[in-house]
Motif scaffolding. Structure first.
Motif, PDB file in Angstrom:
ATOM      1  N   HIS A 109       0.817  -1.222   0.000  1.00 52.64           N
ATOM      2  CA  HIS A 109       0.000   0.000   0.000  1.00 52.64           C
ATOM      3  C   HIS A 109       0.848   1.269   0.000  1.00 52.64           C
ATOM      4  O   HIS A 109       0.298   2.375   0.042  1.00 52.64           O
ATOM      5  N   THR A 111       0.496   5.572   0.237  1.00 51.39           N
ATOM      6  CA  THR A 111       1.114   6.340   1.319  1.00 51.39           C
ATOM      7  C   THR A 111       1.991   7.447   0.746  1.00 51.39           C
ATOM      8  O   THR A 111       1.988   8.583   1.220  1.00 51.39           O
ATOM      9  N   ALA A 129       0.048  10.403  -0.300  1.00 51.79           N
ATOM     10  CA  ALA A 129      -0.353  11.243   0.834  1.00 51.79           C
ATOM     11  C   ALA A 129       0.807  12.114   1.304  1.00 51.79           C
ATOM     12  O   ALA A 129       0.622  13.290   1.639  1.00 51.79           O
ATOM     13  N   SER A 176      -4.475  -8.349   5.200  1.00 48.65           N
ATOM     14  CA  SER A 176      -4.439  -6.981   4.682  1.00 48.65           C
ATOM     15  C   SER A 176      -2.997  -6.561   4.461  1.00 48.65           C
ATOM     16  O   SER A 176      -2.071  -7.254   4.903  1.00 48.65           O
ATOM     17  N   VAL A 190      -4.353  -0.208   7.133  1.00 53.63           N
ATOM     18  CA  VAL A 190      -5.577   0.096   6.377  1.00 53.63           C
ATOM     19  C   VAL A 190      -6.460   1.123   7.066  1.00 53.63           C
ATOM     20  O   VAL A 190      -7.530   1.458   6.549  1.00 53.63           O
ATOM     21  N   ASP A 191      -6.035   1.638   8.210  1.00 54.06           N
ATOM     22  CA  ASP A 191      -6.805   2.678   8.898  1.00 54.06           C
ATOM     23  C   ASP A 191      -6.592   4.014   8.190  1.00 54.06           C
ATOM     24  O   ASP A 191      -5.466   4.348   7.808  1.00 54.06           O
ATOM     25  N   SER A 192      -7.653   4.806   8.022  1.00 54.27           N
ATOM     26  CA  SER A 192      -7.526   6.090   7.327  1.00 54.27           C
ATOM     27  C   SER A 192      -6.577   7.040   8.043  1.00 54.27           C
ATOM     28  O   SER A 192      -6.014   7.955   7.423  1.00 54.27           O
ATOM     29  N   ALA A 193      -6.362   6.840   9.332  1.00 52.88           N
ATOM     30  CA  ALA A 193      -5.412   7.683  10.064  1.00 52.88           C
ATOM     31  C   ALA A 193      -4.001   7.529   9.514  1.00 52.88           C
ATOM     32  O   ALA A 193      -3.184   8.448   9.623  1.00 52.88           O
ATOM     33  N   HIS A 194      -3.711   6.371   8.919  1.00 52.90           N
ATOM     34  CA  HIS A 194      -2.387   6.158   8.324  1.00 52.90           C
ATOM     35  C   HIS A 194      -2.137   7.167   7.204  1.00 52.90           C
ATOM     36  O   HIS A 194      -1.066   7.783   7.128  1.00 52.90           O
ATOM     37  N   THR A 195      -3.137   7.355   6.358  1.00 52.44           N
ATOM     38  CA  THR A 195      -2.990   8.294   5.244  1.00 52.44           C
ATOM     39  C   THR A 195      -2.890   9.730   5.753  1.00 52.44           C
ATOM     40  O   THR A 195      -2.089  10.526   5.247  1.00 52.44           O
ATOM     41  N   ARG A 196      -3.670  10.052   6.762  1.00 53.44           N
ATOM     42  CA  ARG A 196      -3.640  11.425   7.294  1.00 53.44           C
ATOM     43  C   ARG A 196      -2.279  11.735   7.921  1.00 53.44           C
ATOM     44  O   ARG A 196      -1.747  12.838   7.755  1.00 53.44           O
TER      45      ARG A 196
END
Length: 580
Positions: free
Chosen positions: A66, A70, A73, A200, A233-239
């Motif tokens: 993934h 990343t 972002a 995942s 896979v948590d959206s916090a990772h991208t943020r």
């Protein structure tokens, strides 16, 4: 005019990238014209921090699959802050497929990181990694180059599942493989476990090497606070990846380099957190190597000294019960750090421009069974011990928090294997002369012997004993084991057998004593007999005559020195490249 306590900001002309792009010279003309060939204008690259995004994405590394998203972002954050992002593919060194081990290529990744940063118009970098050796490899290279960097972990995968039972990557592989060997698990059930154990993107979700090293990178102050605990896979990772992009631009202007952030006290924090996490034994060899790049000495005694004072606080597999998803929801690393802040140097700086104490001060533990405090610790000391004795004069390591307690004080006869192939050939022989008291030994598996010090240290229990219900026994080797592994395994024996360490002199039947409480590993053979054996010992013929393998075996140091290359350890800085 800046006050004494106000950091001085660089001017555009002081950026490294200005030497490539900003001058009125023939070479700068060429560099700018090629940037325009790529679709960038002068306004994109001249006078702005150029941020390298070193991406270890690879089809060969499912943990990092993934990281393309990343990287996008991170780019967004860099652009928001007024920088210019450049994504750079770099060796992945994934643990799953790379042979003989990704550890063999950790130093290669460190060299590549250092050289890519030095050779190109990079003012600062965000390092994308997570799988075991990518974290130390990227950071070792970045420490040697010493420009502003931020580490962005890939994050752990979500929990595995089999018929309603939670599976932990690595740890449950060993567990259920033994059950299959014992005849307690069918082929169909084994295939179901295979389907459900890695569900995942992300690195292992146990407190294995990957989870340990990313947590320690954050403890060293090199991540956006909280980054290491977030599932992939948590959206916090991208943020938080975008936040890393914004922060690195600011850090370039302020020249926040690793040498100004990471100190001996930072490494003492990392060791303390490793012990509190019940972290991987691999953390020791990596921390020693990372510190060495900054000229900081971490003798093995420091690990043991800190381990004796730091309680085990993370109830995480393989030493405990839970997985990284629960750890994240319980408050993550920030909550664990805040809960043990009295045991840390909280005044050390981080990449945020704040202190570690400031970065964690509002963190709350949401589940006190997952993340403990010193008041309700799982055990009073840390998860790892350093051993000494005539079998390991330069040290050995055991993760006693994940070993059968009764085996931590044990004496038994040795059964010696000279290679992994020999061990594999005989270990399931039902006529093998072995009992539960036997001490299994694998040698020629260290940095030089293997080469690369593979994760072979969790030697399989002989099938004869598996059928009797035995699930742990004392095992010794000069290699490593996966951080997801468990058992009474003594590892990193130094010096290794391939260079003539005492492990090379052991014979089947010799009595070996393990005494973890007294940190002792002793071979019950007289000094006179050992000297006779040493006189008869001969090193194996040279196996490698070219390429990286030749470079590796000729220059790798022993485990107690970090298994780094001798010529890459801290010394005079390599000069910046001339631009003609």
């Amino acid at each position: 005019m800046a006050s004494e306590n106000t950091p001085t900001r660089k001017t555009p002309e002081q950026l490294r990238s200005w030497r490539w792009y900003g001058r009125d010279e023939l070479r700068s003309f060429g560099h700018r014209s090629r940037a325009k060939q790529a679709g960038w204008g002068s306004e994109d690259i001249v006078g702005k921090p150029v941020i390298g995004i070193l991406n270890t994405w690879s089809d060969l590394n499912s943990c990092h699959m993934h990281l393309r998203l990343t990287a996008d972002a991170v780019k967004r954050g860099v652009l928001q802050a007024g920088g210019h992002p450049m994504e750079i593919p770099i060796m992945s060194a994934g643990e799953m497929l790379t042979k003989p081990t990704a550890m063999f290529h950790r130093n290669f990744l460190a060299m590549e990181t250092e050289e890519m940063l030095r050779a190109n118009p990079i003012d600062g970098a965000v390092l994308l990694g997570g799988c075991d050796k990518s974290t130390p490899g990227l950071l070792m290279g970045a420490f040697s180059m010493d420009i502003p960097v931020i580490y962005m972990p890939c994050g752990p995968m979500i929990k595995g599942n089999w018929r309603g039972d939670t599976l932990g990557s690595g740890s449950d592989v060993w567990k259920y493989w033994d059950e299959k060997r014992a005849g307690n698990l069918s082929w169909e059930q084994w295939c179901e476990i295979e389907d459900g154990i890695a569900r995942s993107p992300g690195h292992c979700m146990t407190m294995g090497t990957a989870s340990t090293l990313t947590a320690l990178a954050e403890t060293l102050g090199l991540c956006i606070p909280g980054a290491s605990s977030i599932p992939a896979v948590d959206s916090a990772h991208t943020r938080i990846a975008a936040a890393a992009g914004r922060q690195i631009v600011e850090n370039v202007w302020l020249d926040r380099k690793p040498s100004g952030i990471v100190s001996e006290r930072s490494f003492e924090n990392a060791i303390a957190v490793d012990m509190a996490l019940g972290g991987s034994t691999n953390a020791i060899v990596h921390l020693v190597a990372m510190a060495g790049r900054l000229g900081i000495k971490l003798p093995l005694e420091k690990f043991d000294e800190i381990s004796r004072k730091i309680p085990l606080l993370a109830n995480m597999r393989p030493a405990g019960k839970y997985l990284m998803e629960e750890f994240f929801l319980a408050g993550g690393l920030r909550a664990l750090l805040n809960g043990m802040r009295e045991l840390l140097h909280t005044d050390v700086p981080t990449i945020t421009g704040k202190t570690l104490g400031e970065d964690i001060e509002d963190a709350i533990i949401h589940n006190e069974d997952v993340i403990r405090t010193p008041a309700n610790a799982l055990q009073p000391d840390g998860g790892t011990a350093i051993l000494r004795g005539n079998l390991c004069p330069d040290g050995a390591v055991i993760k006693h928090a994940a070993a059968t307690k009764e085996l931590c004080t044990h004496t038994g006869p040795a059964l010696v294997y000279d290679s992994y192939a020999e061990m594999k050939k005989h270990i399931d022989d039902m006529d093998l002369d072995v009992t539960k008291d036997t001490v299994l030994i694998l040698r020629n598996a260290g940095p030089v012997g293997a080469p690369g010090m593979p994760e072979w240290g969790q030697l399989p229990i002989p099938k004869k004993l598996i059928m009797q219900g035995i699930r742990d026994m004392v095992r010794l080797s000069d290699c490593r084991m996966s951080g997801t592994s468990y058992g009474a395994c003594v590892l990193h024996i130094a010096p290794e057998s391939a260079v003539g360490g005492p492990l090379a002199l052991v014979k089947t039947g010799d009595l070996i004593e393990l005494d973890v409480p007294n940190r002792k590993l002793h071979l019950h053979v007289s000094d006179e007999e050992l000297e006779k054996r040493r006189a008869d010992w001969k090193p194996a013929p040279v196996r490698y005559h070219r390429g990286y393998a030749k470079l590796y075996v000729e220059h790798v140091t022993q485990a107690d020195q970090g298994a780094d290359f001798d010529f890459l350890q801290h010394g005079p800085a390599v000069p910046e490249p001339d631009i003609f």
